[in-house]
Motif scaffolding. Structure first.
Motif, PDB file in Angstrom:
ATOM      1  N   LYS A 243       0.874  -1.328  -0.194  1.00  0.00           N
ATOM      2  CA  LYS A 243       0.042  -0.184   0.093  1.00  0.00           C
ATOM      3  C   LYS A 243       0.497   1.270  -0.313  1.00  0.00           C
ATOM      4  O   LYS A 243       0.431   1.948  -0.876  1.00  0.00           O
ATOM      5  CB  LYS A 243      -0.644  -0.338   1.465  1.00  0.00           C
ATOM      6  CG  LYS A 243      -1.980  -0.909   1.460  1.00  0.00           C
ATOM      7  CD  LYS A 243      -2.690  -0.944   2.745  1.00  0.00           C
ATOM      8  CE  LYS A 243      -3.596  -1.708   2.590  1.00  0.00           C
ATOM      9  NZ  LYS A 243      -4.979  -1.844   3.529  1.00  0.00           N
ATOM     10  N   GLY A 244       2.198   1.255   1.085  1.00  0.00           N
ATOM     11  CA  GLY A 244       2.902   2.547   0.890  1.00  0.00           C
ATOM     12  C   GLY A 244       3.847   2.665  -0.292  1.00  0.00           C
ATOM     13  O   GLY A 244       3.575   3.745  -0.957  1.00  0.00           O
ATOM     14  N   GLU A 245       3.670   1.778  -1.262  1.00  0.00           N
ATOM     15  CA  GLU A 245       4.487   1.731  -2.480  1.00  0.00           C
ATOM     16  C   GLU A 245       3.380   2.936  -3.608  1.00  0.00           C
ATOM     17  O   GLU A 245       4.108   3.270  -4.190  1.00  0.00           O
ATOM     18  CB  GLU A 245       5.016   0.199  -3.044  1.00  0.00           C
ATOM     19  CG  GLU A 245       5.749   0.564  -4.218  1.00  0.00           C
ATOM     20  CD  GLU A 245       6.154  -0.752  -4.889  1.00  0.00           C
ATOM     21  OE1 GLU A 245       7.291  -0.559  -5.939  1.00  0.00           O
ATOM     22  OE2 GLU A 245       5.879  -1.305  -4.171  1.00  0.00           O
ATOM     23  N   ARG A 246       2.417   1.782  -3.576  1.00  0.00           N
ATOM     24  CA  ARG A 246       1.099   2.640  -4.049  1.00  0.00           C
ATOM     25  C   ARG A 246       0.811   3.860  -4.103  1.00  0.00           C
ATOM     26  O   ARG A 246       0.578   4.726  -4.892  1.00  0.00           O
ATOM     27  CB  ARG A 246      -0.283   1.862  -4.420  1.00  0.00           C
ATOM     28  CG  ARG A 246      -0.253   0.078  -5.021  1.00  0.00           C
ATOM     29  CD  ARG A 246      -1.660  -0.611  -4.643  1.00  0.00           C
ATOM     30  NE  ARG A 246      -2.653   0.282  -4.832  1.00  0.00           N
ATOM     31  CZ  ARG A 246      -3.577  -0.339  -4.480  1.00  0.00           C
ATOM     32  NH1 ARG A 246      -4.286  -1.069  -3.187  1.00  0.00           N
ATOM     33  NH2 ARG A 246      -4.411  -0.186  -5.139  1.00  0.00           N
ATOM     34  N   LEU A 247       0.278   4.531  -2.664  1.00  0.00           N
ATOM     35  CA  LEU A 247       0.260   5.562  -2.084  1.00  0.00           C
ATOM     36  C   LEU A 247       1.778   6.347  -2.379  1.00  0.00           C
ATOM     37  O   LEU A 247       1.159   7.833  -3.185  1.00  0.00           O
ATOM     38  CB  LEU A 247       0.258   5.966  -0.766  1.00  0.00           C
ATOM     39  CG  LEU A 247      -0.842   5.047   0.237  1.00  0.00           C
ATOM     40  CD1 LEU A 247      -0.929   4.937   1.464  1.00  0.00           C
ATOM     41  CD2 LEU A 247      -1.877   5.846  -0.637  1.00  0.00           C
ATOM     42  N   PHE A 248       3.037   6.280  -2.513  1.00  0.00           N
ATOM     43  CA  PHE A 248       4.478   7.245  -2.423  1.00  0.00           C
ATOM     44  C   PHE A 248       4.092   6.994  -4.350  1.00  0.00           C
ATOM     45  O   PHE A 248       3.988   8.433  -4.104  1.00  0.00           O
ATOM     46  CB  PHE A 248       5.761   6.461  -2.452  1.00  0.00           C
ATOM     47  CG  PHE A 248       6.714   7.675  -2.171  1.00  0.00           C
ATOM     48  CD1 PHE A 248       6.792   8.197  -1.686  1.00  0.00           C
ATOM     49  CD2 PHE A 248       7.709   6.878  -3.207  1.00  0.00           C
ATOM     50  CE1 PHE A 248       7.648   8.933  -1.281  1.00  0.00           C
ATOM     51  CE2 PHE A 248       8.804   7.779  -3.030  1.00  0.00           C
ATOM     52  CZ  PHE A 248       8.130   8.504  -2.343  1.00  0.00           C
ATOM     53  N   ASP A 249       3.762   6.503  -5.118  1.00  0.00           N
ATOM     54  CA  ASP A 249       3.048   6.112  -6.600  1.00  0.00           C
ATOM     55  C   ASP A 249       3.153   7.408  -7.026  1.00  0.00           C
ATOM     56  O   ASP A 249       3.195   8.557  -8.309  1.00  0.00           O
ATOM     57  CB  ASP A 249       3.971   5.261  -6.868  1.00  0.00           C
ATOM     58  CG  ASP A 249       3.660   5.576  -8.234  1.00  0.00           C
ATOM     59  OD1 ASP A 249       4.640   5.273  -9.264  1.00  0.00           O
ATOM     60  OD2 ASP A 249       2.912   4.984  -9.719  1.00  0.00           O
TER      61      ASP A 249
END
Length: 267
Positions: A243-249
């Motif tokens: 989820k963090g990767e998706r949010l950061f992107d």
């Protein structure tokens, strides 16, 4: 993925020489980004530098998205915030409101003296929002030759966060699903996954703040010990690195898009 507070990228102020900074500032439509964070408790599972780490990382990511086409630099983060409401738990380093506003103004004055056409303040702490808004106005008034903008990075996620979150309203609060997911992506070495103890936000005023993404018309001051025994609020157990990767992107996309607009409006 680990972030570097000095910024290893070519678009980082700290890694440039003075002549290189002035050369970038002199370019048409130049933009300087200043991340603003805090040092404050984030429960038992996140480090006190969470807001600074995240504001800085998002700022750097947004800058990197446009650095090939825009004369832009990312300044080192302003790490001290306005956080008296967190003092009860220890670990918090806070400035007085006026002291911090004046310090941000001083940094902005010095930075803009290099000749940048625009300054974007990227805030990472909810308690800094009124202060960053005030500094945007005062710095802008003092520097009519430059455009000054201010934003809080997590507000950029409002349009897409429901595509990612699992928690109900209240679960993406201080140290909750949102911030914990980003930290699991960016700095998993700093997350204590065995200590994710936090209640959902229970705000008694229906028109008060309900979540990072559920703001109301009413502002109220309370110490965080009135909300939580650990200092964290929300649903950190729903967090994940994915989820963090998706949010950061997506945050990088949103900030990059804004920075391109700022460049275009100041050419």
């Amino acid at each position: 993925m680990a972030y570097d507070c000095l910024g290893a990228a070519d678009s980082a102020w700290a890694g440039r020489t003075a002549p290189e900074i002035v050369e970038t500032a002199d370019a048409d439509g130049s933009v300087l980004v200043l991340p603003i964070g805090s040092i404050e408790q984030h429960g038992h599972h996140l480090p006190v530098a969470t807001d600074t780490i995240l504001a800085d990382a998002v700022a750097q990511e947004g800058v990197e998205r446009v650095a090939d086409d825009v004369p832009i630099l990312c300044a080192p983060p302003f790490w001290a915030g306005y956080s008296p409401h967190h003092l009860a738990f220890g670990g918090t380093l806070t400035l007085e409101f006026e002291t911090m506003r004046e310090a941000v103004e001083d940094v902005a004055d010095a930075a803009l003296s290099n000749g940048f056409d625009a300054l974007v303040l990227v805030n990472g702490h909810g308690g800094n929002k009124p202060l960053v808004g005030a500094a945007t106005s005062t710095v802008g008034a003092d520097h009519p030759e430059a455009e000054v903008l201010g934003l809080t990075y997590f507000d950029l996620a409002e349009g897409f966060v429901d595509e990612v979150r699992d928690s109900e309203t209240g679960g993406m609060s201080h140290g909750g699903e949102f911030e914990t997911s980003l930290m699991l992506h960016l700095r998993p070495d700093l997350v204590r996954e065995d200590a994710m103890d936090a209640p959902n936000l229970d705000e008694p005023y229906d028109r008060g703040l309900q979540d990072l993404f559920g703001g109301g018309a009413v502002s109220v001051y309370r110490g965080f010990d009135e909300y939580s025994e650990t200092g964290a609020i929300g649903a950190p157990s729903d967090a994940s690195a994915e989820k963090g990767e998706r949010l950061f992107d997506r945050l990088g996309d949103e900030l990059g898009s804004l920075l391109r607009e700022v460049h275009a409006n100041n050419r």
